[in-house]
Enzyme design. Structure first.
Site, PDB file in Angstrom:
ATOM      1  N   HIS A   1       0.823  -1.209   0.000  1.00 24.36           N
ATOM      2  CA  HIS A   1       0.000   0.000   0.000  1.00 24.36           C
ATOM      3  C   HIS A   1       0.857   1.258   0.000  1.00 24.36           C
ATOM      4  O   HIS A   1       0.432   2.310  -0.468  1.00 24.36           O
ATOM      5  CB  HIS A   1      -0.984  -0.038   1.163  1.00 24.36           C
ATOM      6  CG  HIS A   1      -2.088  -1.003   0.890  1.00 24.36           C
ATOM      7  ND1 HIS A   1      -2.077  -2.278   1.369  1.00 24.36           N
ATOM      8  CD2 HIS A   1      -3.188  -0.892   0.099  1.00 24.36           C
ATOM      9  CE1 HIS A   1      -3.148  -2.918   0.913  1.00 24.36           C
ATOM     10  NE2 HIS A   1      -3.834  -2.100   0.140  1.00 24.36           N
TER      11      HIS A   1
ATOM     12  N   ASP B   1      -4.648  -8.219  -4.107  1.00 26.39           N
ATOM     13  CA  ASP B   1      -4.852  -9.263  -3.101  1.00 26.39           C
ATOM     14  C   ASP B   1      -5.132 -10.609  -3.751  1.00 26.39           C
ATOM     15  O   ASP B   1      -4.728 -11.643  -3.225  1.00 26.39           O
ATOM     16  CB  ASP B   1      -6.003  -8.877  -2.160  1.00 26.39           C
ATOM     17  CG  ASP B   1      -5.512  -7.950  -1.063  1.00 26.39           C
ATOM     18  OD1 ASP B   1      -4.473  -8.258  -0.466  1.00 26.39           O
ATOM     19  OD2 ASP B   1      -6.158  -6.917  -0.814  1.00 26.39           O
TER      20      ASP B   1
ATOM     21  N   CYS C   1      -9.819  -3.353 -10.618  1.00 30.28           N
ATOM     22  CA  CYS C   1      -9.305  -2.143  -9.950  1.00 30.28           C
ATOM     23  C   CYS C   1      -7.968  -2.363  -9.268  1.00 30.28           C
ATOM     24  O   CYS C   1      -7.412  -1.440  -8.698  1.00 30.28           O
ATOM     25  CB  CYS C   1     -10.318  -1.595  -8.956  1.00 30.28           C
ATOM     26  SG  CYS C   1     -10.546  -2.667  -7.535  1.00 30.28           S
TER      27      CYS C   1
ATOM     28  N   GLU D   1     -11.200 -10.579  -4.389  1.00 31.99           N
ATOM     29  CA  GLU D   1      -9.769 -10.517  -4.049  1.00 31.99           C
ATOM     30  C   GLU D   1      -9.306 -11.804  -3.387  1.00 31.99           C
ATOM     31  O   GLU D   1      -8.144 -11.932  -3.020  1.00 31.99           O
ATOM     32  CB  GLU D   1      -9.452  -9.398  -3.061  1.00 31.99           C
ATOM     33  CG  GLU D   1     -10.321  -8.207  -3.089  1.00 31.99           C
ATOM     34  CD  GLU D   1      -9.803  -7.075  -2.220  1.00 31.99           C
ATOM     35  OE1 GLU D   1      -8.716  -6.573  -2.505  1.00 31.99           O
ATOM     36  OE2 GLU D   1     -10.510  -6.684  -1.278  1.00 31.99           O
TER      37      GLU D   1
HETATM   38  C1  PEP Z   1      -6.574  -5.024  -4.596  1.00 32.16           C
HETATM   39  O1  PEP Z   1      -6.352  -5.811  -3.668  1.00 32.16           O
HETATM   40  O2  PEP Z   1      -6.292  -5.259  -5.789  1.00 32.16           O
HETATM   41  C2  PEP Z   1      -7.166  -3.710  -4.313  1.00 32.16           C
HETATM   42  C3  PEP Z   1      -7.545  -2.902  -5.285  1.00 32.16           C
HETATM   43  O3  PEP Z   1      -7.268  -3.345  -3.015  1.00 32.16           O
HETATM   44  P1  PEP Z   1      -5.997  -2.827  -2.170  1.00 32.16           P
HETATM   45  O4  PEP Z   1      -4.828  -2.695  -3.102  1.00 32.16           O
HETATM   46  O5  PEP Z   1      -6.366  -1.555  -1.527  1.00 32.16           O
HETATM   47  O6  PEP Z   1      -5.819  -3.959  -1.190  1.00 32.16           O
HETATM   48 MG    MG Z   2      -7.212  -5.411  -1.729  1.00 32.39          MG
END
Ligand code: PEP
Ligand code: MG
Length: 600
Positions: A209, A476, A523, A452
């Site tokens: 992140h 994820d 996403c 995910e």
């Molecule tokens: C993902 O896991 O691809 C996602 C978009 O959520 P994050 O990256 O915030 O875990």
């Molecule tokens: Mg995620």
């Protein structure tokens, strides 16, 4: 260019040798600037200096951290006495006594006042001095006490971290390149792009992140560079190349010229791309793709407009928690969501409910203890369902903002249908309460599930009957499918969106959505990577969500392919055995056709 610290001596003895390190490029762009090194505990080396008028506050921080660490030590002693017996408790009693020793407080205070260094460094200096002296003693029993001293040091410094030192950015003399062992997502959430030109960390993986925040803030960054800080302490200038993952310390003049030219070329390329922001993202055969933006902070809404986003496809609302020192209230959340809705002027805003936990933890987030496997622990929707009061507060703010525009709710890390149903019930209860109060809100905005977790992908046909849309979180999904920690640089080479197992799960989800006639977006970071655009298009994905600045290049690519080509590439990719083969196929498809080839 020399490679690493062992390169040949510099030709000019007054100039330090250029050193090059390789990590993982996690946020593109080139940063060039003076070096600031943070030590593993997040403090600047050499010690952070404080202003004269900040001395009393720093002394007060020291006093309260010592008191808190002493209280913590006393509690640990009492618990140990009960569970383990007096023998162990004696050790902890000695620790507590050492923390409470007035000499320690006096020595550390003296350093803060005389040398104007931070409380952290004052404590470290005093206790490292003591530990060093103990280690030098021939009596092995006494020498072993050094470990106790370091334990105490860690406790006090942790307390100081909890008491939130002012950000290191506050006293950066000039915009700088920051080198650190690691930055947490909440550290990254505080970064100010005007002060931090770029950063590189020793730890961290491709989809951490922290990397996502860096990309959002358009700060070039490299993670997972391995041992870097030890070589960087005397460096004056650094280049961070977030594209190739290189860090160059004290670049030679020719290297510097090359990077300056590359940075200028990049700026020029983005200027041209920004001129295309109003063009539709349609394939050569007229298929339209929705290019949406992922945002972490509401101030990114301006970048959505600049790059021509069709909407916000993922608003990572947990960053409201990570950026502040206390949990945001309903009103604060409502203000942020309402501002996003207003800025998007009628275009959709997908608000993801809190995805706290794992690497996204703020000190004020209650209820999540230390976990051996936080990625598999109490995070995300699990946390929201365990703390319904936190979830309700958020949903109240979301439903109120939904009265102002096209808001959709996205639930993160949904794993079972039970969880989905419980979340939906809670949302229904919140809507009923708002209705009873007469508070303006939207009763039931579209509700989507992030895919995910492999379990959800495998059950996608069932989920598709109960949600209004899917959004595939590949970051994820890759981590959980391949059992590879997305934040761990040691296994970063095993983390790949191109793995056939990942591709098959994605194909399955897209198919389940199509069979039910619901939209399916991607996403995760894969959604913004040019390598995968054609593949996803060919599978049937018609909505991609990515960091705002990635939109123009993806748009340009889409405008140059046909659905027919994309379908052929997707079909072929799904026949392959390994990630390496998939990457080779997709790289080949990206290569421009040779010019001057015979027609026909
Ligand atoms: C993902 O896991 O691809 C996602 C978009 O959520 P994050 O990256 O915030 O875990
Ligand atoms: Mg995620």
């Amino acid at each position: 260019m020399t490679r690493g610290p062992e390169g040949p001596p510099p030709d000019d003895s007054s100039r330090p040798a250029e050193q090059v390190f390789r990590g993982i490029g996690v946020s593109p762009g080139i940063a060039i600037g003076p070096v600031v090194v943070l030590d593993p505990r997040g403090m600047r080396l050499p010690p952070r200096r404080i202003a004269a008028d900040a001395v009393p506050a720093e002394v007060a921080r020291l006093a309260s951290a010592l008191a808190a660490a002493a209280a913590e030590g006393a509690q640990a002693e009492a618990e140990a006495r009960e569970r383990l017996g007096p023998q162990y408790a004696e050790i902890l009693a000695a620790h507590a006594a050492m923390i409470g020793d007035p000499q320690l407080a006096a020595d550390a205070r003296e350093r803060i006042e005389r040398r104007r260094i931070s409380a952290e460094h004052a404590v470290i200096e005093v206790l490292e001095g003591l530990a060093g002296r103990l280690e030098g003693l021939s009596d092995s029993h006494l020498a072993a006490r050094a470990a106790d001293v370091r334990d105490i040091e860690a406790r006090i410094v942790d307390q100081l971290a909890g008491a939130r030192a002012p950000s290191f950015q506050d006293d950066l003399a000039a915009p700088s390149v920051v080198l650190a062992h690691d930055l947490t997502p909440s550290d990254a959430a505080q970064l100010d792009p005007r002060k931090v030109l770029g950063f590189a960390t020793e730890a961290g993986g491709r989809a951490s992140h922290t990397a996502i925040v860096a990309a959002a803030l358009e700060i070039p960054a490299v993670a997972g560079a391995g041992t870097l800080l030890g070589h960087a302490r005397s460096a004056r200038l650094a280049v961070v190349d977030g594209e190739s993952g290189l860090i160059v310390l004290d670049p030679a003049p020719a290297t510097l010229d090359r990077y300056r030219a590359a940075a200028e070329a990049r700026t020029a390329r983005f200027r041209t791309l920004s001129e295309e922001a109003a063009l539709p993202a349609v394939t050569l055969d007229g298929v339209e793709v929705g290019l949406h933006a992922n945002i972490e902070f509401v101030d990114e809404a301006a970048a959505c407009a600049r790059w021509g986003a069709a909407g916000i496809g993922l608003y990572r609302t947990e960053f409201l928690y990570l950026r502040s020192t206390a949990p945001p209230t309903e009103e604060e959340q409502f203000a942020a969501y309402a501002e996003a809705v207003r800025s998007l002027q009628g275009r959709p805003v997908v608000i993801r409910t809190l995805d706290l936990g794992a690497d996204k933890l703020a000190s004020h987030v209650g209820g999540i203890g230390a976990e051996a496997n936080p990625a598999l622990g109490l995070r995300s929707l699990r946390y929201s369902l365990r703390r319904p009061e936190v979830f309700r507060t958020q949903i109240r703010a979301v439903l109120r903002a939904a009265a102002l525009g096209d808001v959709r709710i996205l639930l993160p890390m949904v794993t079972t249908l039970d969880e989905l149903r419980r979340a939906r019930d809670l949302i229904g209860e919140v809507a009923a309460a708002l209705r009873a109060e007469g508070t303006p809100h939207r009763e039931a905005p579209p509700l989507g599930a992030m895919v995910e977790v492999p379990a959800t992908a495998l059950m996608a046909d069932r989920f598709a009957k109960e949600v209004d849309f899917f959004s595939i979180g590949t970051n994820d999904l890759i981590q959980y499918t391949l059992a590879v920690d997305r934040t761990n640089e040691a296994v970063a080479d095993l983390y790949s969106a191109a793995d056939p197992a990942v591709l098959r799960l994605i194909a399955r989800v897209v198919e389940a959505a199509a069979a039910r006639g619901i939209p399916c977006a991607v996403c995760g970071s894969m959604g913004g990577e040019l390598l995968y655009t054609t593949f996803l298009l060919g599978l049937g994905v018609r909505e991609l969500s990515m960091a705002p600045h990635q939109i123009p290049e993806v748009r340009r690519l889409i405008r140059g392919v046909s659905l027919e080509q994309a379908r052929a590439i997707a079909a072929e990719a799904l026949t392959l055995d390994t990630a390496r083969e998939v990457v080779a196929l997709l790289e080949d498809a990206l290569r421009p056709a040779p010019t001057g080839a015979p027609a026909g």
